[in-house]
Design a protein around this motif. Structure first.
Motif, PDB file in Angstrom:
ATOM      1  N   LEU A 201       0.816  -1.220   0.000  1.00  0.00           N
ATOM      2  CA  LEU A 201       0.000   0.000   0.000  1.00  0.00           C
ATOM      3  C   LEU A 201       0.851   1.272   0.000  1.00  0.00           C
ATOM      4  CD1 LEU A 201      -3.088  -0.585   2.268  1.00  0.00           C
ATOM      5  CD2 LEU A 201      -3.032   0.783   0.183  1.00  0.00           C
ATOM      6  N   LEU A 202       1.877   1.265   0.830  1.00  0.00           N
ATOM      7  CA  LEU A 202       2.737   2.442   0.886  1.00  0.00           C
ATOM      8  C   LEU A 202       3.429   2.663  -0.456  1.00  0.00           C
ATOM      9  CD1 LEU A 202       4.338   2.136   4.450  1.00  0.00           C
ATOM     10  CD2 LEU A 202       2.539   3.709   3.661  1.00  0.00           C
ATOM     11  N   THR A 203       3.911   1.581  -1.053  1.00  0.00           N
ATOM     12  CA  THR A 203       4.583   1.709  -2.351  1.00  0.00           C
ATOM     13  C   THR A 203       3.607   2.188  -3.408  1.00  0.00           C
ATOM     14  OG1 THR A 203       5.901  -0.184  -1.655  1.00  0.00           O
ATOM     15  CG2 THR A 203       6.119   0.510  -3.949  1.00  0.00           C
ATOM     16  N   PHE A 204       2.409   1.612  -3.376  1.00  0.00           N
ATOM     17  CA  PHE A 204       1.378   1.994  -4.341  1.00  0.00           C
ATOM     18  C   PHE A 204       1.045   3.479  -4.210  1.00  0.00           C
ATOM     19  CE2 PHE A 204      -3.042   2.401  -5.783  1.00  0.00           C
ATOM     20  CZ  PHE A 204      -2.996   1.738  -7.003  1.00  0.00           C
ATOM     21  N   ALA A 205       0.926   3.940  -2.978  1.00  0.00           N
ATOM     22  CA  ALA A 205       0.623   5.360  -2.758  1.00  0.00           C
ATOM     23  C   ALA A 205       1.746   6.234  -3.304  1.00  0.00           C
ATOM     24  CB  ALA A 205       0.410   5.627  -1.268  1.00  0.00           C
ATOM     25  N   ALA A 206       2.980   5.779  -3.130  1.00  0.00           N
ATOM     26  CA  ALA A 206       4.115   6.537  -3.662  1.00  0.00           C
ATOM     27  C   ALA A 206       4.043   6.597  -5.192  1.00  0.00           C
ATOM     28  CB  ALA A 206       5.431   5.909  -3.217  1.00  0.00           C
ATOM     29  N   LEU A 207       3.619   5.491  -5.786  1.00  0.00           N
ATOM     30  CA  LEU A 207       3.500   5.479  -7.252  1.00  0.00           C
ATOM     31  C   LEU A 207       2.418   6.449  -7.722  1.00  0.00           C
ATOM     32  CD1 LEU A 207       3.785   1.661  -8.147  1.00  0.00           C
ATOM     33  CD2 LEU A 207       5.526   3.445  -8.322  1.00  0.00           C
ATOM     34  N   ILE A 208       1.310   6.473  -6.998  1.00  0.00           N
ATOM     35  CA  ILE A 208       0.238   7.409  -7.346  1.00  0.00           C
ATOM     36  C   ILE A 208       0.756   8.837  -7.254  1.00  0.00           C
ATOM     37  CG2 ILE A 208      -2.001   8.349  -6.618  1.00  0.00           C
ATOM     38  CD1 ILE A 208      -2.584   5.728  -7.637  1.00  0.00           C
ATOM     39  N   LEU A 209       1.483   9.098  -6.181  1.00  0.00           N
ATOM     40  CA  LEU A 209       2.052  10.432  -5.991  1.00  0.00           C
ATOM     41  C   LEU A 209       2.953  10.779  -7.179  1.00  0.00           C
ATOM     42  CD1 LEU A 209       1.927  12.560  -3.750  1.00  0.00           C
ATOM     43  CD2 LEU A 209       4.100  11.691  -2.912  1.00  0.00           C
ATOM     44  N   PHE A 210       3.718   9.802  -7.624  1.00  0.00           N
ATOM     45  CA  PHE A 210       4.603  10.050  -8.770  1.00  0.00           C
ATOM     46  C   PHE A 210       3.799  10.413 -10.020  1.00  0.00           C
ATOM     47  CE2 PHE A 210       6.781   8.425 -12.597  1.00  0.00           C
ATOM     48  CZ  PHE A 210       7.860   9.296 -12.603  1.00  0.00           C
ATOM     49  N   THR A 211       2.700   9.683 -10.269  1.00  0.00           N
ATOM     50  CA  THR A 211       1.941   9.963 -11.494  1.00  0.00           C
ATOM     51  C   THR A 211       1.317  11.352 -11.469  1.00  0.00           C
ATOM     52  OG1 THR A 211      -0.120   9.024 -10.654  1.00  0.00           O
ATOM     53  CG2 THR A 211       1.343   7.531 -11.844  1.00  0.00           C
ATOM     54  N   GLU A 212       1.079  11.868 -10.268  1.00  0.00           N
ATOM     55  CA  GLU A 212       0.479  13.197 -10.159  1.00  0.00           C
ATOM     56  C   GLU A 212       1.520  14.294  -9.970  1.00  0.00           C
ATOM     57  OE1 GLU A 212      -2.857  14.319 -10.461  1.00  0.00           O
ATOM     58  OE2 GLU A 212      -2.662  12.430 -11.533  1.00  0.00           O
ATOM     59  N   SER A 213       2.773  13.900  -9.850  1.00  0.00           N
ATOM     60  CA  SER A 213       3.836  14.887  -9.658  1.00  0.00           C
ATOM     61  C   SER A 213       4.157  15.559 -10.990  1.00  0.00           C
ATOM     62  CB  SER A 213       5.087  14.187  -9.126  1.00  0.00           C
ATOM     63  OG  SER A 213       5.681  13.451 -10.182  1.00  0.00           O
ATOM     64  N   PRO A 214       4.836  16.698 -10.944  1.00  0.00           N
ATOM     65  CA  PRO A 214       5.227  17.334 -12.200  1.00  0.00           C
ATOM     66  C   PRO A 214       5.932  16.358 -13.150  1.00  0.00           C
ATOM     67  CG  PRO A 214       5.661  18.808 -10.383  1.00  0.00           C
ATOM     68  CD  PRO A 214       5.198  17.511  -9.777  1.00  0.00           C
ATOM     69  N   MET A 215       6.845  15.571 -12.599  1.00  0.00           N
ATOM     70  CA  MET A 215       7.566  14.662 -13.484  1.00  0.00           C
ATOM     71  C   MET A 215       6.659  13.580 -14.063  1.00  0.00           C
ATOM     72  SD  MET A 215      11.040  12.485 -12.883  1.00  0.00           S
ATOM     73  CE  MET A 215      12.312  13.717 -12.910  1.00  0.00           C
ATOM     74  N   GLY A 216       5.738  13.075 -13.239  1.00  0.00           N
ATOM     75  CA  GLY A 216       4.805  12.063 -13.724  1.00  0.00           C
ATOM     76  C   GLY A 216       3.905  12.607 -14.828  1.00  0.00           C
ATOM     77  N   ARG A 217       3.534  13.871 -14.687  1.00  0.00           N
ATOM     78  CA  ARG A 217       2.709  14.496 -15.724  1.00  0.00           C
ATOM     79  C   ARG A 217       3.497  14.652 -17.024  1.00  0.00           C
ATOM     80  NH1 ARG A 217      -1.536  17.543 -13.890  1.00  0.00           N
ATOM     81  NH2 ARG A 217      -2.724  16.396 -12.333  1.00  0.00           N
ATOM     82  N   VAL A 218       4.767  14.995 -16.880  1.00  0.00           N
ATOM     83  CA  VAL A 218       5.600  15.125 -18.084  1.00  0.00           C
ATOM     84  C   VAL A 218       5.712  13.771 -18.780  1.00  0.00           C
ATOM     85  CG1 VAL A 218       7.902  15.666 -18.972  1.00  0.00           C
ATOM     86  CG2 VAL A 218       6.900  17.080 -17.176  1.00  0.00           C
ATOM     87  N   LEU A 219       5.842  12.720 -17.974  1.00  0.00           N
ATOM     88  CA  LEU A 219       5.898  11.374 -18.541  1.00  0.00           C
ATOM     89  C   LEU A 219       4.704  11.113 -19.457  1.00  0.00           C
ATOM     90  CD1 LEU A 219       7.163   8.476 -18.495  1.00  0.00           C
ATOM     91  CD2 LEU A 219       5.599   7.983 -16.612  1.00  0.00           C
ATOM     92  N   GLN A 220       3.514  11.509 -18.992  1.00  0.00           N
ATOM     93  CA  GLN A 220       2.311  11.295 -19.795  1.00  0.00           C
ATOM     94  C   GLN A 220       2.288  12.192 -21.026  1.00  0.00           C
ATOM     95  OE1 GLN A 220      -1.219  11.001 -16.988  1.00  0.00           O
ATOM     96  NE2 GLN A 220       0.459  11.096 -15.530  1.00  0.00           N
ATOM     97  N   ALA A 221       2.834  13.385 -20.880  1.00  0.00           N
ATOM     98  CA  ALA A 221       2.911  14.280 -22.037  1.00  0.00           C
ATOM     99  C   ALA A 221       3.862  13.711 -23.093  1.00  0.00           C
ATOM    100  CB  ALA A 221       3.372  15.668 -21.595  1.00  0.00           C
ATOM    101  N   ILE A 222       4.942  13.112 -22.633  1.00  0.00           N
ATOM    102  CA  ILE A 222       5.902  12.517 -23.577  1.00  0.00           C
ATOM    103  C   ILE A 222       5.236  11.386 -24.357  1.00  0.00           C
ATOM    104  CG2 ILE A 222       8.062  11.218 -23.782  1.00  0.00           C
ATOM    105  CD1 ILE A 222       9.004  12.691 -21.235  1.00  0.00           C
ATOM    106  N   ARG A 223       4.413  10.604 -23.667  1.00  0.00           N
ATOM    107  CA  ARG A 223       3.677   9.541 -24.346  1.00  0.00           C
ATOM    108  C   ARG A 223       2.826  10.124 -25.476  1.00  0.00           C
ATOM    109  NH1 ARG A 223      -0.794   7.912 -20.686  1.00  0.00           N
ATOM    110  NH2 ARG A 223      -1.632   9.811 -21.596  1.00  0.00           N
TER     111      ARG A 223
END
Ligand SMILES: Nc1ncnc2c1ncn2[C@@H]1O[C@H](COP(=O)(O)OP(=O)(O)OP(=O)(O)O)[C@@H](O)[C@H]1O
Ligand SMILES: [Mg+2]
Lengths: 351, 248
Positions: A201-223
Motif C-alpha cells: 500500500l505504501l509503495t502503491f501510494a508513492a506510485l500514485i504520488l509520482f503519477t500526479e507529480s510534475p515529473m509524472g505528468r511530463v511522462l504522460q505528455a511525452i507519451r
C-alpha cells in the motif's frame, strides 16, 4: 501464454488509444480521474482478498503481483513504453533477497532494501540502453535483456543455483523496534499478508504520488508527443529513465517479497512471467494504477480456479485474454470507469 | 529593446540533391515581429529547423541572445527561451486543453520535481489560466485536445509555445488551414503577443503579414530573395513576380 502476450500487447496500445479517442470524442470530456481514490480502492481490494481468497499464499501473491503490475503500468500506460522483459527486475529482486537471507542476514528489511536499491541501480544501466530506442525496438531490447538475465541465472550455478534454483531461503524476520515479527508464509500467513499489505500500500501510494507529480505528468505528455515535450524544454530521456528505474525498483521489491513468501527462487516461475505481468496490466486496464492491480488479482484467481479443473488452463486463460482485449481494449477498470458511466448517461439521456 | 535576439549567418542545408536552404543570413532584433514569406517548398520550415536544432546545418551558425546554439538539441534551445509552434499541429492529443498548456507552463517554472502534486503548484496553474484566457481557450479548458476544431488546435499549439514564457517565439504558419475569420483573429492575437515577446513568423498568405510585420524576409528556392519593410517588399518587382507567377 508467454507466446501470446507479445502479440496481444503490441496490438493493444493502438486499439486502446483509438478507443480512448473515440470515447473521448463521444463524451467530449476527459475520462473520469480516480487519482487519489485509487489508494482507497486498493485498501478495499486488499480486504476483499483477505476475506474471500481461501488459499493464503495465493492471497499474498495477489498483493505482490498487483504491485508488480502497477509498477509496470508506469511504463506501459503512463509512459507508452511497453516492456517485454519485466520478469528481469522481478527475478533479480528474488535472487537478491534470497541470497541476502541465505548468506548474510535473515532481516527482511535488509533483504528487501538490497533487492530494491540494487535493482534500481541495475535499471539505470539497462534503461540507459533500452531507451536509446522507442516503440517496438524498445520492447525488443527489454526482451533481450530479460533473455540475457535468464541465461546468466541458468549458467551461474554457484550463485543462482542454476536449474535447481535457490532452495531453502530461510524464513525472514522483521524488526519493528517494539517487536520482531517472523515472516513465515506457511505457519503464520496472516502476519505475512498484513506486512505485505502495508508495504504494498505504501509503495502503491508513492506510485500514485509520482503519477500526479510534475515529473509524472511530463511522462504522460511525452507519451502523447515526445517532440512537443522536448519543445517545452524537457529532458524527455531523463524522465523516461527515472520511470524505468522506479518500475524496476518496484519489481525488485515485489520479487524480493515473492522470494520470502516461497522461500525459494528459481528459473520457474520467475523468469517466465514477462508476458503474464503484461497480461495483468492489459486485462486490468492501462489508464490507472489500480487497474493493473485488479488485473493481477483477477488473473491469479482465474488461473487458480481453472487449474483445479483442467491441465490445459493456460489455453483457457489465453482465450479469455484474447476475448477481453477484443471486447474491451481499455481493460476492466477502463470499462468500469469510462464506458459504463458513458452508457448510463446515454440511457438516462434517452429516457 | 536594443540588440539582436537571433542572428543566423550563412545557413546552408541540402537534402540529397535538393538544396533546401542556400546561404541564408537573418537578424532579428529584440521586440521585432519578423516575417518569413515564400512559396511552397522555398525552405521556410527548413530554415526554422536549422535554427531550432531539429536539422543540423551543413554550413553556418546560429546565435541566440549572444550565445552560439548551432546544432544544439531542441530541448536545450527551448530551455534558453526559444519556443516554436508547428506547421503541422503538434499538441498532446489525449490530454485536456488545460493540461496541454499546464505542462508547458510547468516547464517555465522549473518545478520538475516528484514529491508534490503538480496541480498544487499555484504559480503554474495561474500562468496556465492566464495563457488560456489570452488565447481564448478558457471555455475549452477541460476538453480533450484532439476533440478541438482544427482552428482551436492551431491556437492550442500556439498556447503551448507561449506558456513556456519564451523570449523568442517561432511561429510556422499559425493560420494554416484557418478560415478567413479565424485567420483575422489569429493575426490580431499575434500582433498583441508581440507586445511581450519577439516573434519570428512564417506566413504563406502575404496579405496577412503585410499589415503587422516589422520586417519581412522573402525566401525563394532556398535563397533570400529580398528583405525589408512590408511596403518595400510589396512593391519590389522580383517579389511580385514570384508571388504572381508562382515561380521565377
Ligand atoms: N527532411 C527532409 N528530407 C528531404 N527533403 C526535405 C526535408 N525537409 C525539407 N525537404 C525539402 O526541402 C525543400 C524545402 O522544404 P520546406 O519544408 O522547408 O519548405 P517550406 O517553405 O516550409 O514549404 P511550405 O510552404 O510548403 O511549408 C522542399 O523541397 C522539401 O521537399
Ligand atoms: Mg513549411
Amino acid at each position: 501464454m508467454t507466446d501470446l502476450s507479445p502479440a496481444g500487447a503490441k496490438d493493444a496500445p493502438v486499439t486502446d488509444a483509438a478507443a480512448a479517442v473515440t470515447l473521448a470524442r463521444a463524451t467530449g470530456s476527459a475520462p473520469a480521474r480516480w487519482t487519489w481514490g485509487q489508494i482507497g480502492l486498493l485498501v478495499v481490494l486488499a480486504v476483499v482478498v483477505l476475506f474471500t481468497v481461501p488459499n493464503p499464499s495465493l492471497a499474498i501473491g495477489m498483493l505482490i503481483f498487483g504491485l508488480w503490475a502497477a509498477g509496470l503500468n508506469l511504463l506501459v500506460g503512463y509512459g507508452g513504453l511497453v516492456s517485454f522483459g519485466h520478469a528481469l527486475p522481478f527475478a533479480y529482486g528474488g535472487y537478491a533477497a534470497g541470497l541476502v537471507l541465505k548468506n548474510v542476514t535473515t532481516s527482511a528489511w535488509v533483504a528487501l532494501f538490497v533487492a530494491t536499491v540494487s535493482m534500481a541501480l541495475l535499471s539505470a544501466l539497462i534503461g540507459a540502453v533500452c531507451l536509446r530506442r522507442t516503440e517496438v525496438y524498445f520492447s525488443m531490447l527489454t526482451l533481450a535483456f530479460a533473455q540475457l538475465g535468464f541465461f546468466i541465472a541458468l549458467q551461474w550455478n554457484d550463485v543462482t543455483g542454476g536449474d535447481d534454483g535457490l532452495a531453502g531461503v530461510p524464513v525472514s524476520t522483521l524488526e519493528l523496534g517494539f517487536t520482531t515479527l517472523e515472516l513465515n508464509g506457511l505457519r503464520d500467513p496472516l502476519t505475512f499478508f498484513l506486512v505485505t499489505a502495508v508495504i504494498v500500500l505504501l509503495t502503491f501510494a508513492a506510485l500514485i504520488l509520482f503519477t500526479e507529480s510534475p515529473m509524472g505528468r511530463v511522462l504522460q505528455a511525452i507519451r502523447e508527443s515526445e517532440e512537443r515535450a522536448r519543445g517545452c524544454g524537457y529532458n524527455t530521456r531523463l524522465v523516461q529513465l527515472v520511470t524505468f528505474i522506479i518500475a524496476g525498483a518496484v519489481a525488485g521489491l515485489a520479487g524480493g517479497l515473492f522470494a520470502m513468501l516461497n522461500n525459494f527462487v528459481g528459473l520457474q516461475p520467475y523468469w517466465l512471467l514477462s508476458g503474464v505481468v503484461l497480461i495483468m496490466v492489459i486485462l486490468g486496464g492501462r489508464s490507472s494504477l489500480f487497474g493493473p492491480f485488479l488485473g493481477a488479482v483477477l488473473y491469479l484467481m482465474l488461473e487458480s480456479t481453472l487449474s483445479r479443473y483442467t491441465d490445459s488452463w493456460q489455453f483457457f486463460v489465453g482465450a479469455i485474454f484474447v476475448i477481453c482485449v477484443l471486447l474491451f481494449p481499455q481493460g476492466l477498470w477502463g470499462l468500469l470507469t469510462t464506458t459504463v458511466p458513458h452508457l448510463l448517461r446515454r440511457t438516462r439521456g434517452a429516457r | 529593446m536594443t540588440g539582436l535576439i537571433l542572428k543566423a549567418e550563412g545557413l546552408d542545408r541540402s537534402f540529397g540533391g535538393i538544396h533546401a536552404v542556400k546561404d541564408v543570413s537573418l537578424e532579428v532584433p529584440q521586440g521585432a515581429l519578423h516575417a518569413i514569406i515564400g512559396p511552397n517548398g522555398s525552405g521556410k520550415t527548413t530554415l526554422f529547423n536549422l535554427i531550432t536544432g531539429h536539422t543540423k546545418p551543413g554550413k553556418g551558425r546560429v546565435e541566440f541572445d549572444g550565445h552560439d546554439i548551432t546544432g544544439m538539441p531542441f530541448a536545450k534551445v527551448a530551455r534558453r527561451g526559444l519556443a516554436k509552434s508547428y506547421q503541422i499541429t503538434t499538441v498532446f492529443p489525449l490530454l485536456t486543453v488545460f493540461e496541454n498548456v499546464r505542462i508547458a507552463a510547468q516547464a517555465a517554472s522549473h518545478a520538475n520535481v516528484f514529491w508534490r502534486p503538480a496541480d498544487s503548484i499555484k504559480a503554474v496553474t495561474r500562468r496556465t489560466d492566464e495563457v488560456l484566457e489570452k488565447i481564448g481557450l478558457t471555455a475549452d479548458r477541460d476538453a480533450i485536445a484532439s476533440n478541438l476544431s482544427h482552428g482551436d488546435q492551431r491556437r492550442l499549439d500556439l498556447a503551448i509555445a507561449l506558456a513556456t514564457e519564451p523570449r523568442l517565439l517561432l511561429l510556422d504558419e499559425p493560420t494554416a488551414g484557418m478560415s478567413p475569420s479565424e485567420t483575422a483573429s489569429t493575426v490580431e492575437l499575434v500582433r498583441e503577443l508581440n507586445r511581450e515577446v519577439t516573434i519570428l513568423m512564417i506566413e504563406h498568405k502575404m496579405d496577412v503579414i503585410l499589415s503587422i510585420a516589422s520586417a519581412i524576409t522573402v525566401l525563394h528556392q532556398g535563397e533570400k530573395l529580398f528583405e525589408g519593410a512590408p511596403d518595400e517588399v510589396k512593391s519590389h518587382p522580383k517579389v511580385q513576380e514570384v508571388y504572381l507567377t508562382g515561380s521565377l
